[in-house]
Write a protein that holds these residues in place. Structure first.
Motif, PDB file in Angstrom:
ATOM      1  N   LEU A   1      16.063  -1.507   8.344  1.00 25.42           N
ATOM      2  CA  LEU A   1      16.755  -2.429   7.293  1.00 25.42           C
ATOM      3  C   LEU A   1      16.415  -1.157   5.869  1.00 25.42           C
ATOM      4  O   LEU A   1      17.795  -1.472   5.345  1.00 25.42           O
ATOM      5  CB  LEU A   1      16.846  -4.223   7.268  1.00 25.42           C
TER       6      LEU A   1
ATOM      7  N   THR B   1       7.674   1.798   9.515  1.00 29.14           N
ATOM      8  CA  THR B   1       7.947   0.375   8.936  1.00 29.14           C
ATOM      9  C   THR B   1       8.695   0.241   7.497  1.00 29.14           C
ATOM     10  O   THR B   1       9.363   0.860   6.992  1.00 29.14           O
ATOM     11  CB  THR B   1       7.026  -0.410   8.883  1.00 29.14           C
ATOM     12  N   GLY B   2       8.957  -1.451   7.597  1.00 34.94           N
ATOM     13  CA  GLY B   2      10.211  -2.136   6.487  1.00 34.94           C
ATOM     14  C   GLY B   2       9.529  -2.253   5.283  1.00 34.94           C
ATOM     15  O   GLY B   2      10.028  -2.102   4.754  1.00 34.94           O
ATOM     16  N   ALA B   3       8.561  -1.404   4.749  1.00 34.82           N
ATOM     17  CA  ALA B   3       8.357  -1.421   3.400  1.00 34.82           C
ATOM     18  C   ALA B   3       9.064  -1.091   2.670  1.00 34.82           C
ATOM     19  O   ALA B   3       9.326   0.562   3.156  1.00 34.82           O
ATOM     20  CB  ALA B   3       6.595  -0.653   2.319  1.00 34.82           C
ATOM     21  N   SER B   4       9.153  -1.208   1.720  1.00 29.39           N
ATOM     22  CA  SER B   4      10.289   0.363   0.825  1.00 29.39           C
ATOM     23  C   SER B   4       9.384   1.774   0.871  1.00 29.39           C
ATOM     24  O   SER B   4       8.416   2.085   0.686  1.00 29.39           O
ATOM     25  CB  SER B   4       9.756  -0.047  -1.035  1.00 29.39           C
TER      26      SER B   4
ATOM     27  N   SER C   1      10.625   0.243  13.178  1.00 25.47           N
ATOM     28  CA  SER C   1      10.795  -1.225  13.228  1.00 25.47           C
ATOM     29  C   SER C   1      11.956  -1.205  12.795  1.00 25.47           C
ATOM     30  O   SER C   1      13.567  -0.522  12.104  1.00 25.47           O
ATOM     31  CB  SER C   1       9.714  -1.816  12.682  1.00 25.47           C
TER      32      SER C   1
ATOM     33  N   ARG D   1       2.215   0.249   1.204  1.00 26.13           N
ATOM     34  CA  ARG D   1       2.764   0.635   0.149  1.00 26.13           C
ATOM     35  C   ARG D   1       3.395  -1.067   0.053  1.00 26.13           C
ATOM     36  O   ARG D   1       4.222  -1.350   0.922  1.00 26.13           O
ATOM     37  CB  ARG D   1       4.070   1.567   0.757  1.00 26.13           C
ATOM     38  N   GLU D   2       2.309  -1.313  -0.966  1.00 25.05           N
ATOM     39  CA  GLU D   2       2.795  -2.673  -1.738  1.00 25.05           C
ATOM     40  C   GLU D   2       2.443  -2.358  -2.978  1.00 25.05           C
ATOM     41  O   GLU D   2       0.990  -1.761  -3.493  1.00 25.05           O
ATOM     42  CB  GLU D   2       2.442  -3.261  -0.441  1.00 25.05           C
TER      43      GLU D   2
ATOM     44  N   SER E   1       3.830  -0.801   6.070  1.00 18.65           N
ATOM     45  CA  SER E   1       4.427  -2.502   5.291  1.00 18.65           C
ATOM     46  C   SER E   1       3.054  -2.614   5.420  1.00 18.65           C
ATOM     47  O   SER E   1       1.634  -2.942   6.270  1.00 18.65           O
ATOM     48  CB  SER E   1       5.490  -2.756   6.861  1.00 18.65           C
ATOM     49  N   MET E   2       2.413  -3.962   4.825  1.00 15.93           N
ATOM     50  CA  MET E   2       1.305  -5.007   4.906  1.00 15.93           C
ATOM     51  C   MET E   2       1.148  -5.723   6.115  1.00 15.93           C
ATOM     52  O   MET E   2       0.369  -5.871   6.634  1.00 15.93           O
ATOM     53  CB  MET E   2       1.660  -5.951   3.534  1.00 15.93           C
ATOM     54  N   LYS E   3       2.770  -6.406   6.998  1.00 13.48           N
ATOM     55  CA  LYS E   3       2.410  -6.562   8.123  1.00 13.48           C
ATOM     56  C   LYS E   3       1.713  -5.968   8.500  1.00 13.48           C
ATOM     57  O   LYS E   3       1.185  -6.549  10.363  1.00 13.48           O
ATOM     58  CB  LYS E   3       4.152  -7.216   8.721  1.00 13.48           C
ATOM     59  N   THR E   4       2.449  -4.611   9.402  1.00 14.40           N
ATOM     60  CA  THR E   4       2.247  -3.609  10.477  1.00 14.40           C
ATOM     61  C   THR E   4       0.570  -3.429  10.124  1.00 14.40           C
ATOM     62  O   THR E   4      -0.221  -3.012  10.290  1.00 14.40           O
ATOM     63  CB  THR E   4       2.915  -1.874  10.217  1.00 14.40           C
TER      64      THR E   4
ATOM     65  N   ALA F   1      12.745  -3.491  10.455  1.00 12.40           N
ATOM     66  CA  ALA F   1      12.586  -4.065   9.088  1.00 12.40           C
ATOM     67  C   ALA F   1      12.876  -2.575   8.441  1.00 12.40           C
ATOM     68  O   ALA F   1      13.351  -2.259   7.529  1.00 12.40           O
ATOM     69  CB  ALA F   1      11.567  -4.460   8.579  1.00 12.40           C
ATOM     70  N   ALA F   2      12.137  -1.459   9.038  1.00 15.58           N
ATOM     71  CA  ALA F   2      12.571   0.640   8.492  1.00 15.58           C
ATOM     72  C   ALA F   2      13.644   0.380   8.436  1.00 15.58           C
ATOM     73  O   ALA F   2      14.668   1.265   7.372  1.00 15.58           O
ATOM     74  CB  ALA F   2      11.740   1.029   9.591  1.00 15.58           C
TER      75      ALA F   2
ATOM     76  N   LEU G   1      19.323  -0.059   3.401  1.00 13.17           N
ATOM     77  CA  LEU G   1      19.308  -0.193   1.986  1.00 13.17           C
ATOM     78  C   LEU G   1      19.471   0.754   0.711  1.00 13.17           C
ATOM     79  O   LEU G   1      19.567   1.007  -0.394  1.00 13.17           O
ATOM     80  CB  LEU G   1      18.426  -1.553   1.650  1.00 13.17           C
TER      81      LEU G   1
HETATM   82  C1  LIG Z   1      14.176  -3.843   0.867  1.00 12.81           C
HETATM   83  C2  LIG Z   1      12.542  -4.811   1.151  1.00 12.81           C
HETATM   84  C3  LIG Z   1      12.051  -3.423   0.549  1.00 12.81           C
HETATM   85  C4  LIG Z   1      10.344  -4.348   0.842  1.00 12.81           C
HETATM   86  N1  LIG Z   1       9.388  -3.933   0.897  1.00 12.81           N
HETATM   87  C5  LIG Z   1       8.484  -3.825   1.059  1.00 12.81           C
HETATM   88  C6  LIG Z   1       7.253  -3.145   0.418  1.00 12.81           C
HETATM   89  O1  LIG Z   1       6.647  -2.647  -0.258  1.00 12.81           O
HETATM   90  N2  LIG Z   1       5.938  -3.993   1.848  1.00 12.81           N
HETATM   91  C7  LIG Z   1       5.610  -4.803   2.337  1.00 12.81           C
HETATM   92  O2  LIG Z   1       4.935  -4.939   2.648  1.00 12.81           O
HETATM   93  N3  LIG Z   1       6.840  -5.188   2.593  1.00 12.81           N
HETATM   94  C8  LIG Z   1       7.840  -4.662   2.538  1.00 12.81           C
HETATM   95  N4  LIG Z   1       9.219  -5.738   2.443  1.00 12.81           N
HETATM   96  C9  LIG Z   1       8.904  -6.599   3.786  1.00 12.81           C
HETATM   97  C10 LIG Z   1       8.768  -6.483   5.424  1.00 12.81           C
HETATM   98  O3  LIG Z   1      10.201  -5.091   5.377  1.00 12.81           O
HETATM   99  C11 LIG Z   1       8.491  -6.856   5.849  1.00 12.81           C
HETATM  100  O4  LIG Z   1       7.557  -8.039   5.728  1.00 12.81           O
HETATM  101  C12 LIG Z   1       8.586  -6.843   7.592  1.00 12.81           C
HETATM  102  O5  LIG Z   1       8.594  -7.908   8.132  1.00 12.81           O
HETATM  103  C13 LIG Z   1       7.730  -5.574   7.891  1.00 12.81           C
HETATM  104  O6  LIG Z   1       7.651  -5.417   9.387  1.00 12.81           O
HETATM  105  P1  LIG Z   1       7.135  -4.021   9.936  1.00 12.81           P
HETATM  106  O7  LIG Z   1       6.426  -3.664   9.425  1.00 12.81           O
HETATM  107  O8  LIG Z   1       7.562  -4.350  11.479  1.00 12.81           O
HETATM  108  O9  LIG Z   1       8.521  -2.880   9.908  1.00 12.81           O
HETATM  109  C14 LIG Z   1      10.593  -5.298   2.837  1.00 12.81           C
HETATM  110  C15 LIG Z   1      11.412  -5.581   2.407  1.00 12.81           C
HETATM  111  C16 LIG Z   1      12.857  -5.227   2.154  1.00 12.81           C
HETATM  112  C17 LIG Z   1      13.525  -5.936   2.382  1.00 12.81           C
END
Ligand SMILES: Cc1cc2nc3c(=O)[nH]c(=O)nc-3n(C[C@H](O)[C@H](O)[C@H](O)COP(=O)(O)O)c2cc1C
Length: 185
Positions: free
Chosen positions: A35, A2-5, A30, A116-117, A81-84, A32-33, A39
């Motif tokens: 993306l 997922t899109g956490a760092s 995902s 990861r947050e 991510s915190m969202k997932t 966001a992953a 990056l």
């Molecule tokens: C560069 C970058 C770093 C991010 N780091 C985090 C992170 O460490 N933890 C987190 O919960 N969300 C982080 N996000 C936000 C998530 O990508 C965002 O909440 C996204 O909607 C998660 O969707 P997903 O769970 O479907 O991948 C980050 C976004 C970007 C662009």
């Protein structure tokens, strides 16, 4: 993924898991992953295809992983991510990652969440508690400083081996603490 760092955590996990012959890897990324991976590592979707046996579309809710009848040894969301995490904790399964996680929990299989947050809000902590109560293992990617890791890659490898342990596999190069005797502690 997922899109956490921390796309490197997923990369090193896939690399280490591929070294365990019995493991068949099914990967879902995902949007966001993709993306964050672009990056952080400069990797595109096609770069991940070589690291797994099968790769699925995030919106493919008809994929085998969406059904408990498809046998798996378990699932890791890395990074998570915190969202997932919130979706998993509340059973909100509107994509293949959250549906597969829901299936993993209902089938009483191992689910590892490499959340990861930082810092963590009360919402994050409550969702981690809910996920734990539902049977998931919440495993933040915190380095084992005692293991002598000095690079991010080594820390990610060490973390990957600990995740493999939780899924029931032992990586041959996993660093094992053997006591502090030789250090005189
Ligand atoms: C560069 C970058 C770093 C991010 N780091 C985090 C992170 O460490 N933890 C987190 O919960 N969300 C982080 N996000 C936000 C998530 O990508 C965002 O909440 C996204 O909607 C998660 O969707 P997903 O769970 O479907 O991948 C980050 C976004 C970007 C662009």
């Amino acid at each position: 993924m997922t899109g956490a760092s921390g796309a490197i955590l997923a990369e090193r996990f896939l690399l280490r898991a591929r070294e365990v012959a019995e493991i068949e890897l099914h990967l879902i990324l995902s949007p966001a992953a993709l993306l964050t991976a672009q990056l952080e590592l400069g990797k595109k979707r096609r770069d991940w295809t070589t690291l797994a046996d099968t790769i699925y579309r995030h919106d493919d809710l008809a994929a085998p992983l969406a059904s408990g009848s498809f046998p798996t040894a378990g699932m890791v969301i890395i990074p998570c991510s915190m969202k997932t995490l919130a979706a998993v904790a509340h059973g909100f399964s509107d994509n293949l990652i959250t549906r597969a996680a829901e299936v993993t929990l209902k089938e009483r299989r191992r689910l590892v969440l490499a959340v990861r947050e930082t810092p963590l809000s009360l919402v994050h902590l409550r969702n981690m508690m809910l996920a734990t109560e539902a049977g998931a293992v919440v495993m933040p990617p915190v380095p084992a400083f005692y293991a002598g890791v000095t690079t991010i890659e080594a820390a990610a490898d060490q973390f990957a081996c600990r995740v493999l342990d939780l899924l029931g596999w032992s990586h041959p190069n996993a660093v094992r603490w053997s006591g502090g005797d030789e250090l005189g502690v």
